[in-house]
Write a protein that holds these residues in place. Structure first.
Motif, PDB file in Angstrom:
ATOM      1  N   TYR A   1       0.835  -1.196   0.000  1.00 55.41           N
ATOM      2  CA  TYR A   1       0.000   0.000   0.000  1.00 55.41           C
ATOM      3  C   TYR A   1       0.870   1.247   0.000  1.00 55.41           C
ATOM      4  CZ  TYR A   1      -3.003   3.753   1.575  1.00 55.41           C
ATOM      5  OH  TYR A   1      -3.659   4.955   1.673  1.00 55.41           O
ATOM      6  N   ALA A   2       0.404   2.262  -0.715  1.00 56.46           N
ATOM      7  CA  ALA A   2       1.064   3.575  -0.690  1.00 56.46           C
ATOM      8  C   ALA A   2       0.000   4.657  -0.546  1.00 56.46           C
ATOM      9  CB  ALA A   2       1.876   3.806  -1.957  1.00 56.46           C
ATOM     10  N   GLU A   3       0.279   5.622   0.290  1.00 57.89           N
ATOM     11  CA  GLU A   3      -0.586   6.778   0.506  1.00 57.89           C
ATOM     12  C   GLU A   3      -0.118   7.887  -0.431  1.00 57.89           C
ATOM     13  OE1 GLU A   3      -2.588   9.853   1.097  1.00 57.89           O
ATOM     14  OE2 GLU A   3      -3.293   8.086   2.190  1.00 57.89           O
ATOM     15  N   ALA A   4      -1.002   8.343  -1.308  1.00 58.84           N
ATOM     16  CA  ALA A   4      -0.615   9.325  -2.317  1.00 58.84           C
ATOM     17  C   ALA A   4      -0.100  10.625  -1.716  1.00 58.84           C
ATOM     18  CB  ALA A   4      -1.779   9.604  -3.260  1.00 58.84           C
ATOM     19  N   ASP A   5      -0.569  10.989  -0.518  1.00 58.17           N
ATOM     20  CA  ASP A   5      -0.065  12.217   0.100  1.00 58.17           C
ATOM     21  C   ASP A   5       1.453  12.169   0.273  1.00 58.17           C
ATOM     22  OD1 ASP A   5      -2.598  13.319   0.266  1.00 58.17           O
ATOM     23  OD2 ASP A   5      -2.867  12.813   2.384  1.00 58.17           O
ATOM     24  N   ASP A   6       1.998  10.964   0.434  1.00 58.32           N
ATOM     25  CA  ASP A   6       3.443  10.821   0.619  1.00 58.32           C
ATOM     26  C   ASP A   6       4.233  11.136  -0.646  1.00 58.32           C
ATOM     27  OD1 ASP A   6       2.913  10.076   3.230  1.00 58.32           O
ATOM     28  OD2 ASP A   6       3.056   7.923   2.795  1.00 58.32           O
ATOM     29  N   PHE A   7       3.574  11.223  -1.782  1.00 54.06           N
ATOM     30  CA  PHE A   7       4.244  11.514  -3.052  1.00 54.06           C
ATOM     31  C   PHE A   7       4.286  13.020  -3.345  1.00 54.06           C
ATOM     32  CE2 PHE A   7       2.736   7.167  -3.498  1.00 54.06           C
ATOM     33  CZ  PHE A   7       3.844   6.522  -4.032  1.00 54.06           C
ATOM     34  N   HIS A   8       3.576  13.825  -2.548  1.00 48.73           N
ATOM     35  CA  HIS A   8       3.570  15.279  -2.776  1.00 48.73           C
ATOM     36  C   HIS A   8       4.919  15.882  -2.422  1.00 48.73           C
ATOM     37  CE1 HIS A   8      -0.459  16.434  -3.923  1.00 48.73           C
ATOM     38  NE2 HIS A   8      -0.982  15.708  -2.953  1.00 48.73           N
ATOM     39  N   PRO A   9       5.422  16.782  -3.256  1.00 48.83           N
ATOM     40  CA  PRO A   9       6.612  17.529  -2.853  1.00 48.83           C
ATOM     41  C   PRO A   9       6.260  18.442  -1.674  1.00 48.83           C
ATOM     42  CG  PRO A   9       5.895  18.169  -5.085  1.00 48.83           C
ATOM     43  CD  PRO A   9       4.959  17.111  -4.591  1.00 48.83           C
ATOM     44  N   PRO A  10       7.243  18.803  -0.865  1.00 51.07           N
ATOM     45  CA  PRO A  10       6.972  19.653   0.306  1.00 51.07           C
ATOM     46  C   PRO A  10       6.236  20.955  -0.039  1.00 51.07           C
ATOM     47  CG  PRO A  10       9.193  18.775   0.425  1.00 51.07           C
ATOM     48  CD  PRO A  10       8.645  18.381  -0.916  1.00 51.07           C
ATOM     49  N   ALA A  11       6.502  21.524  -1.197  1.00 49.37           N
ATOM     50  CA  ALA A  11       5.828  22.775  -1.574  1.00 49.37           C
ATOM     51  C   ALA A  11       4.319  22.569  -1.704  1.00 49.37           C
ATOM     52  CB  ALA A  11       6.400  23.317  -2.880  1.00 49.37           C
ATOM     53  N   ASN A  12       3.891  21.413  -2.206  1.00 46.75           N
ATOM     54  CA  ASN A  12       2.457  21.129  -2.320  1.00 46.75           C
ATOM     55  C   ASN A  12       1.818  21.018  -0.940  1.00 46.75           C
ATOM     56  OD1 ASN A  12       2.818  21.000  -5.078  1.00 46.75           O
ATOM     57  ND2 ASN A  12       2.067  18.917  -5.296  1.00 46.75           N
ATOM     58  N   VAL A  13       2.479  20.318  -0.037  1.00 46.49           N
ATOM     59  CA  VAL A  13       1.943  20.147   1.313  1.00 46.49           C
ATOM     60  C   VAL A  13       1.817  21.514   1.986  1.00 46.49           C
ATOM     61  CG1 VAL A  13       2.339  19.118   3.582  1.00 46.49           C
ATOM     62  CG2 VAL A  13       2.819  17.794   1.516  1.00 46.49           C
ATOM     63  N   ALA A  14       2.823  22.341   1.840  1.00 47.30           N
ATOM     64  CA  ALA A  14       2.796  23.680   2.442  1.00 47.30           C
ATOM     65  C   ALA A  14       1.648  24.507   1.852  1.00 47.30           C
ATOM     66  CB  ALA A  14       4.127  24.389   2.223  1.00 47.30           C
ATOM     67  N   LYS A  15       1.462  24.404   0.567  1.00 50.23           N
ATOM     68  CA  LYS A  15       0.397  25.156  -0.094  1.00 50.23           C
ATOM     69  C   LYS A  15      -0.974  24.712   0.425  1.00 50.23           C
ATOM     70  CE  LYS A  15      -0.805  26.758  -4.713  1.00 50.23           C
ATOM     71  NZ  LYS A  15      -0.501  26.677  -6.151  1.00 50.23           N
ATOM     72  N   MET A  16      -1.189  23.406   0.517  1.00 56.94           N
ATOM     73  CA  MET A  16      -2.478  22.901   1.011  1.00 56.94           C
ATOM     74  C   MET A  16      -2.677  23.262   2.478  1.00 56.94           C
ATOM     75  SD  MET A  16      -2.969  19.233  -0.901  1.00 56.94           S
ATOM     76  CE  MET A  16      -1.301  18.633  -0.669  1.00 56.94           C
ATOM     77  N   ALA A  17      -1.613  23.176   3.277  1.00 55.41           N
ATOM     78  CA  ALA A  17      -1.708  23.523   4.696  1.00 55.41           C
ATOM     79  C   ALA A  17      -2.067  24.994   4.884  1.00 55.41           C
ATOM     80  CB  ALA A  17      -0.400  23.204   5.409  1.00 55.41           C
ATOM     81  N   ALA A  18      -1.702  25.817   3.912  1.00 52.86           N
ATOM     82  CA  ALA A  18      -2.029  27.247   3.956  1.00 52.86           C
ATOM     83  C   ALA A  18      -3.423  27.532   3.396  1.00 52.86           C
ATOM     84  CB  ALA A  18      -0.979  28.043   3.182  1.00 52.86           C
ATOM     85  N   GLY A  19      -4.137  26.460   3.004  1.00 51.04           N
ATOM     86  CA  GLY A  19      -5.497  26.631   2.501  1.00 51.04           C
ATOM     87  C   GLY A  19      -5.572  26.976   1.029  1.00 51.04           C
TER      88      GLY A  19
END
Length: 171
Positions: free
Chosen positions: A34-52
């Protein structure tokens, strides 16, 4: 190596549909990786989503490519797998299936009210409930010919997995 690559099931849906829970449970039931797709996001994507801020197609391109490489790796190894991925637009789904006949798509569907409650109850995840509108706005429902198994999330995770197992068996 087998004549055709082993299956990979992509569990899709907007945030809060239970992709991670269902995907991990499905993989465990089948004895697949199993793989969780969120783990494939680059850090910039995670930061962008965390900022709404919703992701753009440009933001998602390296993420989808990384998921595709994971699928290809399983084909090369001869191992089946399950990966969760929002798969909101047809272009994304087509990209994941391109040249990969072993990919089976499963869409988890539920009411906006239920999904909103689930997101509001989450703690410590970068996807905020305020982002749900952008997820639903981006969602392109499956079209004829896409061969997507749609499964309601109005059941227990175990029941959802049962339905996926029944619905993805080869005919």
């Amino acid at each position: 190596m087998p004549d055709s690559p082993p299956p990979v099931i992509v569990v899709m849906g907007v945030a809060g549909t239970g992709k991670t829970t269902v995907g991990a449970l499905l993989a465990g039931r089948l004895g697949w990786r199993y793989a969780e797709a969120d783990d494939f996001h680059p850090p910039a994507n995670v930061a962008k989503m965390a900022a709404g801020q919703p992701l753009t197609d440009e933001d998602r391109a390296p993420w989808l490519a990384a998921i595709g490489r994971w699928i290809d790796g399983h084909a090369a190894e001869g191992t089946p797998g399950v990966v969760s991925c929002s798969g909101l637009r047809r272009a994304y789904r087509d990209q994941l299936r391109d040249g990969r006949p072993q990919v089976r798509l499963v869409l988890l569907e539920g009411s906006r009210e239920l999904i909103t409650r689930r997101l509001a109850a989450r703690h410590g995840h970068f996807m905020r409930v305020e982002m749900l509108d952008s997820q639903f706005a981006a969602l392109e429902p499956p079209q004829p010919g896409e061969d997507i198994l749609a499964v309601s999330i109005d059941a227990t995770p175990e029941q959802i997995v049962d339905e996926i197992v029944r619905g993805t068996r080869p005919q």
